[in-house]
Design an enzyme around this catalytic site. Structure first.
Site: not given
Length: 429
Positions: A68, A71, A131
């Site tokens: 993640s 992101k 997230s």
């Protein structure tokens, strides 16, 4: 006195030579790793974000899965798109399969639904605080006119613009590993771009956020940050943490990017491939070490000569000693070397007044520029002409005095002889 002058001049010349040679050498740059990471395969990159200086490096160019942390780039492009963050958008049906894929992969979400109308700002907070993978997909669709592949292409283009060389994005959230890779060094470049965005940092540094009710969620909902170092109740909480992003997949392991700010100084930290038991422990130990090991200290004072300049028309001195006009301090490790480069005339001719500005020094700490100082004299250097003229005038005055005395003596002596001759003439009569 002449002996002291000689030694001072010799010391200044030696210092000049050392500083000139040192200024041409690279800085120490990277220090010895102060901790043992959970495994030697981890990637660790700690850097001084104020001057983009590497501090600690371990496998920083190794290409690996980043989960993640992907992101960060999604959020950066979202913020740079110019979209109105306070405006609402409706989640399109074209994301139906994407939402199913996220659910099948057990990805974290903010429980968005097809047809739901949400504010863009809430999507940003869902992305960076919780997230949320579904938030990433909605953001990408919004920015790239409904095409996730087009958004991925934008991500890769931006990575190249930032100077990334080991990065390849294949999805907008990092949930699907496959070819979605980067390196600790590249992620530091992306993180630095994110840190420069005030809206990004405000969201990333939020411990909890309340999502308002929507047409498909009748009640408010609260989301909590995945960055545990922001939580005062967590054992590895640190008040200097400026949240950036966390990540985890089975292939990537535990990943963490954060900035830390204390006493007016900022560090960036990237850790890839750690585990749940060690990720925050390592981060806290590394950042604690950085703030304890680096400090502000005086680099240049006004009493130590920094360099010399050859002096002409002065027999008593061969060179002018130059000092910093004002002290200069810098932030660094106790072992960091102080070096200087100089802008000076080839020589100067006397007379040179006390306090004269004759050049400029650029001061470096461990090879990184800290600042510039003017170079001034601490005494007057008198020219031979002025000295010789003074001596000549004194000699002339002495000669005039001697001539006057001789003239007086001669006159007195001449007067006595005349009187004696007159007496002799009187007696003859």
């Amino acid at each position: 006195m002449q002996k002291n002058t000689f030694f001072r001049r010799a010391a200044a010349l030696l210092l000049t030579a050392v500083l000139a040679v040192s200024a041409a050498l690279p800085g120490l740059a990277v220090y010895e790793m102060p901790i043992q990471t959970a495994n030697e395969g981890e990637s660790v990159y700690l850097f001084n974000a104020d001057i983009d200086k590497p501090i600690l490096e371990q496998n920083i160019d190794q290409q690996r899965y980043i989960a993640s942390l992907t992101k960060m780039m999604t959020a950066l492009l979202f913020l740079e798109s110019g979209k109105d963050l306070n405006a609402e958008i409706t989640i399109p049906a074209s994301l139906t399969q994407e939402f199913k894929d996220i659910q099948n992969a057990n990805g974290s979400t903010m429980n968005l639904r097809i047809g739901e109308t949400v504010r863009r700002i809430d999507l940003l907070y869902g992305l960076l605080v919780a997230s949320a993978n579904d938030a990433a997909s909605v953001i990408a669709s919004d920015v790239a006119d409904g095409s996730l592949p087009n958004f991925v292409a934008m991500m890769n283009q931006k990575a190249q613009e930032l100077g990334c060389t080991s990065t390849s994005f294949t999805c907008v959230h990092g949930l699907y590993d496959y070819g979605n890779v980067s390196s600790a060094h590249d992620l530091a470049l992306i993180a630095s771009a994110c840190a420069a965005n005030e809206t990004y940092m405000k969201a990333a540094n939020t411990l909890s956020y309340t999502l308002p009710a929507t047409n498909l969620h009748q009640s408010e909902r609260t989301i909590t940050s995945t960055n545990l170092m922001l939580n005062p109740e967590y054992p590895y909480y640190r008040d200097y943490i400026r949240g950036m992003k966390t990540g985890f997949t089975t292939l990537a392991g535990r990943c963490y990017v954060t900035f830390a700010q204390k006493g007016g100084h900022t560090y960036g930290l990237v850790i890839l491939g750690s585990d749940l038991d060690n990720i925050y422990k390592e981060a806290s130990e590394l950042l604690d070490w950085a703030f304890a090991s680096f400090a502000d200290r005086q680099l240049v004072d006004t009493e130590t000569p920094l360099t010399t300049v050859p002096l002409t028309k002065c027999r008593s001195e061969e060179a002018v000693e130059l000092y910093a006009a004002e002290p200069l301090s810098g932030y660094g490790h106790a072992d960091d070397k102080v070096t200087c480069s100089f802008e000076l005339p080839e020589s100067v001719s006397a007379t040179v007044k006390n306090g004269a500005v004759l050049g400029e020094a650029t001061v470096y700490l461990d090879g990184y520029e800290v600042g510039k100082v003017s170079l001034v004299t601490h005494q007057e250097y008198v020219s031979d002409f002025r000295t010789d003229l003074k001596s000549t005038l004194l000699l002339m005055a002495a000669l005039v005095l001697i001539l006057a005395v001789l003239s007086f003596v001669t006159m007195v002596a001449s007067g006595g002889s005349l009187n004696l001759n007159r007496k002799h003439r009187t007696r003859r009569r």
